[in-house]
Design an enzyme around this catalytic site. Structure first.
Site, PDB file in Angstrom:
ATOM      1  N   LYS A   1      -4.322  10.486  10.544  1.00 48.62           N
ATOM      2  CA  LYS A   1      -4.439  11.869  11.004  1.00 48.62           C
ATOM      3  C   LYS A   1      -3.943  12.832   9.913  1.00 48.62           C
ATOM      4  O   LYS A   1      -4.544  13.872   9.678  1.00 48.62           O
ATOM      5  CB  LYS A   1      -3.614  12.074  12.280  1.00 48.62           C
ATOM      6  CG  LYS A   1      -3.525  13.527  12.625  1.00 48.62           C
ATOM      7  CD  LYS A   1      -2.786  13.881  13.866  1.00 48.62           C
ATOM      8  CE  LYS A   1      -2.428  15.369  13.786  1.00 48.62           C
ATOM      9  NZ  LYS A   1      -1.805  15.865  14.989  1.00 48.62           N
TER      10      LYS A   1
ATOM     11  N   GLY B   1      -5.748   0.194   8.861  1.00 46.83           N
ATOM     12  CA  GLY B   1      -6.586   0.742   9.931  1.00 46.83           C
ATOM     13  C   GLY B   1      -6.073   2.105  10.320  1.00 46.83           C
ATOM     14  O   GLY B   1      -4.880   2.290  10.534  1.00 46.83           O
ATOM     15  N   HIS B   2      -6.954   3.071  10.335  1.00 52.48           N
ATOM     16  CA  HIS B   2      -6.587   4.422  10.771  1.00 52.48           C
ATOM     17  C   HIS B   2      -7.387   4.737  12.014  1.00 52.48           C
ATOM     18  O   HIS B   2      -8.600   4.541  12.021  1.00 52.48           O
ATOM     19  CB  HIS B   2      -7.040   5.468   9.757  1.00 52.48           C
ATOM     20  CG  HIS B   2      -6.281   5.463   8.479  1.00 52.48           C
ATOM     21  ND1 HIS B   2      -4.979   5.080   8.375  1.00 52.48           N
ATOM     22  CD2 HIS B   2      -6.661   5.847   7.247  1.00 52.48           C
ATOM     23  CE1 HIS B   2      -4.593   5.227   7.127  1.00 52.48           C
ATOM     24  NE2 HIS B   2      -5.596   5.681   6.417  1.00 52.48           N
ATOM     25  N   THR B   3      -6.726   5.235  13.044  1.00 52.22           N
ATOM     26  CA  THR B   3      -7.464   5.697  14.220  1.00 52.22           C
ATOM     27  C   THR B   3      -7.375   7.219  14.232  1.00 52.22           C
ATOM     28  O   THR B   3      -6.295   7.778  14.088  1.00 52.22           O
ATOM     29  CB  THR B   3      -6.822   5.128  15.506  1.00 52.22           C
ATOM     30  OG1 THR B   3      -6.737   3.727  15.343  1.00 52.22           O
ATOM     31  CG2 THR B   3      -7.665   5.441  16.732  1.00 52.22           C
TER      32      THR B   3
ATOM     33  N   LYS C   1       3.937  11.559  15.591  1.00 48.18           N
ATOM     34  CA  LYS C   1       4.142  10.964  16.918  1.00 48.18           C
ATOM     35  C   LYS C   1       5.455  11.389  17.584  1.00 48.18           C
ATOM     36  O   LYS C   1       6.059  10.630  18.350  1.00 48.18           O
ATOM     37  CB  LYS C   1       4.006   9.435  16.846  1.00 48.18           C
ATOM     38  CG  LYS C   1       2.606   9.036  16.337  1.00 48.18           C
ATOM     39  CD  LYS C   1       2.319   7.583  16.416  1.00 48.18           C
ATOM     40  CE  LYS C   1       1.589   7.198  17.666  1.00 48.18           C
ATOM     41  NZ  LYS C   1       0.971   5.846  17.600  1.00 48.18           N
TER      42      LYS C   1
ATOM     43  N   SER D   1       3.589  16.339  13.542  1.00 52.52           N
ATOM     44  CA  SER D   1       2.437  16.058  14.399  1.00 52.52           C
ATOM     45  C   SER D   1       2.946  15.797  15.814  1.00 52.52           C
ATOM     46  O   SER D   1       3.851  14.989  16.026  1.00 52.52           O
ATOM     47  CB  SER D   1       1.684  14.844  13.849  1.00 52.52           C
ATOM     48  OG  SER D   1       0.763  14.393  14.810  1.00 52.52           O
TER      49      SER D   1
ATOM     50  N   GLN E   1      -0.902   0.791   4.412  1.00 57.61           N
ATOM     51  CA  GLN E   1       0.340   0.086   4.768  1.00 57.61           C
ATOM     52  C   GLN E   1       1.527   1.042   4.555  1.00 57.61           C
ATOM     53  O   GLN E   1       1.358   2.240   4.640  1.00 57.61           O
ATOM     54  CB  GLN E   1       0.516  -1.226   3.986  1.00 57.61           C
ATOM     55  CG  GLN E   1      -0.459  -2.316   4.399  1.00 57.61           C
ATOM     56  CD  GLN E   1      -1.779  -2.262   3.663  1.00 57.61           C
ATOM     57  OE1 GLN E   1      -1.829  -2.066   2.471  1.00 57.61           O
ATOM     58  NE2 GLN E   1      -2.877  -2.450   4.384  1.00 57.61           N
TER      59      GLN E   1
ATOM     60  N   LYS F   1      -0.810   7.813   9.233  1.00 58.34           N
ATOM     61  CA  LYS F   1      -1.301   8.440   7.999  1.00 58.34           C
ATOM     62  C   LYS F   1      -2.730   8.943   8.154  1.00 58.34           C
ATOM     63  O   LYS F   1      -3.125   9.898   7.516  1.00 58.34           O
ATOM     64  CB  LYS F   1      -1.242   7.439   6.830  1.00 58.34           C
ATOM     65  CG  LYS F   1       0.167   7.048   6.447  1.00 58.34           C
ATOM     66  CD  LYS F   1       0.182   6.104   5.261  1.00 58.34           C
ATOM     67  CE  LYS F   1      -0.422   4.754   5.555  1.00 58.34           C
ATOM     68  NZ  LYS F   1       0.308   3.932   6.523  1.00 58.34           N
TER      69      LYS F   1
ATOM     70  N   ASP G   1       1.393   1.967   9.654  1.00 59.20           N
ATOM     71  CA  ASP G   1       1.068   2.508  10.978  1.00 59.20           C
ATOM     72  C   ASP G   1       1.879   3.755  11.305  1.00 59.20           C
ATOM     73  O   ASP G   1       2.235   4.002  12.458  1.00 59.20           O
ATOM     74  CB  ASP G   1       1.286   1.450  12.081  1.00 59.20           C
ATOM     75  CG  ASP G   1       0.569   0.160  11.742  1.00 59.20           C
ATOM     76  OD1 ASP G   1      -0.598   0.234  11.339  1.00 59.20           O
ATOM     77  OD2 ASP G   1       1.184  -0.917  11.850  1.00 59.20           O
TER      78      ASP G   1
ATOM     79  N   PRO H   1       0.267  -6.331  19.541  1.00 54.95           N
ATOM     80  CA  PRO H   1       1.287  -5.345  19.916  1.00 54.95           C
ATOM     81  C   PRO H   1       2.253  -5.160  18.754  1.00 54.95           C
ATOM     82  O   PRO H   1       2.634  -6.127  18.094  1.00 54.95           O
ATOM     83  CB  PRO H   1       2.009  -5.985  21.116  1.00 54.95           C
ATOM     84  CG  PRO H   1       1.493  -7.365  21.249  1.00 54.95           C
ATOM     85  CD  PRO H   1       0.304  -7.554  20.347  1.00 54.95           C
ATOM     86  N   ARG H   2       2.607  -3.890  18.489  1.00 56.34           N
ATOM     87  CA  ARG H   2       3.559  -3.655  17.393  1.00 56.34           C
ATOM     88  C   ARG H   2       4.983  -3.737  17.937  1.00 56.34           C
ATOM     89  O   ARG H   2       5.219  -3.311  19.075  1.00 56.34           O
ATOM     90  CB  ARG H   2       3.317  -2.261  16.797  1.00 56.34           C
ATOM     91  CG  ARG H   2       1.959  -2.148  16.142  1.00 56.34           C
ATOM     92  CD  ARG H   2       1.725  -0.747  15.559  1.00 56.34           C
ATOM     93  NE  ARG H   2       0.375  -0.647  15.031  1.00 56.34           N
ATOM     94  CZ  ARG H   2      -0.393   0.432  15.138  1.00 56.34           C
ATOM     95  NH1 ARG H   2       0.043   1.516  15.724  1.00 56.34           N
ATOM     96  NH2 ARG H   2      -1.607   0.430  14.631  1.00 56.34           N
TER      97      ARG H   2
HETATM   98  P1  IMP Z   1      -1.788  -8.986   4.903  1.00 54.26           P
HETATM   99  O1  IMP Z   1      -1.743  -7.624   4.307  1.00 54.26           O
HETATM  100  O2  IMP Z   1      -2.968  -9.217   5.827  1.00 54.26           O
HETATM  101  O3  IMP Z   1      -1.642 -10.090   3.886  1.00 54.26           O
HETATM  102  O4  IMP Z   1      -0.494  -9.133   5.870  1.00 54.26           O
HETATM  103  C1  IMP Z   1       0.830  -9.166   5.350  1.00 54.26           C
HETATM  104  C2  IMP Z   1       1.776  -8.372   6.244  1.00 54.26           C
HETATM  105  O5  IMP Z   1       1.489  -6.995   6.163  1.00 54.26           O
HETATM  106  C3  IMP Z   1       1.692  -8.736   7.746  1.00 54.26           C
HETATM  107  O6  IMP Z   1       2.973  -8.623   8.325  1.00 54.26           O
HETATM  108  C4  IMP Z   1       0.780  -7.654   8.308  1.00 54.26           C
HETATM  109  O7  IMP Z   1       0.993  -7.441   9.688  1.00 54.26           O
HETATM  110  C5  IMP Z   1       1.248  -6.456   7.473  1.00 54.26           C
HETATM  111  N1  IMP Z   1       0.210  -5.419   7.360  1.00 54.26           N
HETATM  112  C6  IMP Z   1      -0.892  -5.447   6.594  1.00 54.26           C
HETATM  113  N2  IMP Z   1      -1.593  -4.306   6.728  1.00 54.26           N
HETATM  114  C7  IMP Z   1      -0.905  -3.540   7.596  1.00 54.26           C
HETATM  115  C8  IMP Z   1      -1.118  -2.214   8.116  1.00 54.26           C
HETATM  116  O8  IMP Z   1      -2.072  -1.502   7.788  1.00 54.26           O
HETATM  117  N3  IMP Z   1      -0.177  -1.777   8.984  1.00 54.26           N
HETATM  118  C9  IMP Z   1       0.909  -2.512   9.336  1.00 54.26           C
HETATM  119  N4  IMP Z   1       1.146  -3.740   8.872  1.00 54.26           N
HETATM  120  C10 IMP Z   1       0.253  -4.248   8.007  1.00 54.26           C
END
Ligand code: IMP
Length: 430
Positions: free
Chosen positions: A18, A40-42, A332, A414, A225, A16, A13, A305-306
């Site tokens: 953008k 997930g990219h927004t 950010k 950015s 990730q 990346k 998060d 929430p992060r």
């Molecule tokens: P999984 O990838 O769904 O197996 O989750 C394992 C861990 O990686 C968890 O703590 C998720 O929140 C974290 N995680 C997986 N994908 C992302 C991402 O794109 N951004 C942030 N954390 C992620």
């Protein structure tokens, strides 16, 4: 000509999406090589918000080829929804701009069911997975019972693999987790239908990349990730199930290491983490809440929430080492505007020891206290600024500290979510 890997230096998060979107202007191909729809990219382009989970965000640029490599785990239902949504917004996805490796492993309904059942059974000590079946799909890949994209084009092969797999998975689901079993026929029909729609997009990505290299095209590898979620080098077991570090760009797409020319690391101006696991600079106070609200720090995949905290250069410097970073991209920065005093963690105190790298053992990391340097903040709105020298003095001091502490130059800063809200210091493809 340059082939560049872009990696998150923290726990994902980092913004990346953008960055990749910006760099794609200079690239010919954009390749994903690991992870799945846990990412997930927004992106905000011309006032429209796009959320991507699987398709590289390069798809928004006409004339570019996006590739999904063998190292990705693919949920075909999610991919098709994403394609349909893009087509509906007038951004057509065709075999000319999207290529998927025939050897990509497929996320099956039993992977999702097992991911959820396992997390629920864990209680305390949950990893906090995204529940998308990512881990169980990689498990099957490694134990050699996975189903790959090409299997969806062959009814007999698919049915026989499903029969074999479901025997074991249903036993676990029913008798170990008390969940509902799945039926071969229903799963086979659903996945054969996906196969019919995806067949025109399937190809050998490794060969396509070799062709691109021969034609001197720029290739951009987009990490998902972040470094500290890497299965080997992250904060195990609070990690994802793939290698998120730059080295995996090669294994996950089928390109040789000598074809990669640079690795860039994306550093969010502060730190966030979703799910469980240690986080030494976490702010469980008003400042953390303010960063979450201003930065919109809610998962684009799960909406969770992060957790937010100060910038941690121990985390970033470990990523410099693990990825061999040649340049940093700061994202950010505007979110920090208005915070009177900012902190950057420069080392950890762990009992009597001082550490400048993240210790690989969870037990050691849990005992680490951050040692921070304090900086004066700034009040000015950064979003309209396009030249480095126009940034407020205190903002430049903050950035200079990042360069000094990492020993890596900053190439891009950015200052807002839109494409144009960017300060370019160095062209990464040069
Ligand atoms: P999984 O990838 O769904 O197996 O989750 C394992 C861990 O990686 C968890 O703590 C998720 O929140 C974290 N995680 C997986 N994908 C992302 C991402 O794109 N951004 C942030 N954390 C992620």
């Amino acid at each position: 000509m340059a082939n560049v890997v872009v990696i998150g230096t923290q726990w994902g998060d980092e913004g990346k999406g953008k960055v990749v979107d910006l760099l794609t202007e200079k690239a010919d191909c954009v390749v994903r090589f690991q992870g799945g729809n846990n990412a997930g990219h927004t992106l905000v382009v011309e006032g429209t918000q796009y959320i991507f989970h699987l398709i590289p965000s390069g798809i928004l640029h006409p004339g570019k080829v996006c590739m999904i490599g063998n190292g990705v785990v693919l949920d075909p239902g999610v991919l098709l929804q994403e394609m349909d949504r893009l087509n509906g917004l007038g951004r057509s996805v065709t075999p000319d701009n999207l290529v998927i490796s025939r050897y990509t492993h497929i996320i099956m309904p039993y992977h999702r069911a097992l991911d959820l059942a396992r997390e629920n059974a864990k209680g305390h000590g949950k990893i906090g997975t995204t529940g998308r079946g990512i881990g169980p799909c990689y498990e099957d890949k490694v134990c050699r019972s996975g189903i790959r994209l090409h299997d969806l084009f062959d009814e007999q092969a698919l049915r026989s693999k499903l029969e074999r797999n479901l025997k074991e998975k249903n036993f676990l689901l029913e008798h170990f987790f008390g969940a509902s079993p799945l039926e071969v026929d229903a799963v086979a029909e659903e996945y054969l239908a996906y196969g019919r729609r995806l067949a025109p997009f399937a190809d050998n990505v490794s060969e396509r990349l070799q062709q691109s290299v021969r034609e001197n095209r720029h290739i951009h590898f987009e990490g998902a990730q972040g470094t500290h979620l890497d299965i080997d080098h992250g904060t195990y077991p609070y990690v994802t199930s793939s290698n998120t570090v730059a080295g995996n760009a090669c294994c996950g797409s089928g390109i040789g290491p000598t074809r990669i020319h640079a690795v860039l690391g994306v550093v969010k101006a502060y730190t966030t983490r979703v799910g469980g696991g240690p986080f030494p600079t976490e702010l469980e106070d008003e400042t953390g809440e303010r960063i979450r609200a201003v930065g919109g720090e809610f998962g684009s995949t799960t909406g969770r929430p992060r957790r937010c905290g100060w910038l941690d250069m121990v985390v970033v410097n470990s990523a410099v080492r693990l990825n061999g970073l040649a340049g940093l991209i700061i994202t950010k920065l505007d979110v920090l505007t208005g915070i009177p005093k900012l902190k950057i963690c420069v080392s950890y105190r762990c009992g009597t020891r001082s550490l400048d790298m993240v210790p690989p053992e969870l037990e050691a990391l849990e005992k680490c206290e951050p040692v921070c340097r304090e900086f004066d903040g700034w009040e000015e709105d950064l979003r309209g600024i396009r030249r480095y020298q126009d940034l407020p003095l205190n903002t430049r001091r903050y950035l200079e500290a990042v360069e000094e502490l990492s020993g890596v130059p900053i190439g891009i800063v950015s200052v807002g979510p839109a494409r144009e809200e960017t300060i370019l210091l160095k062209d990464p493809f040069q």
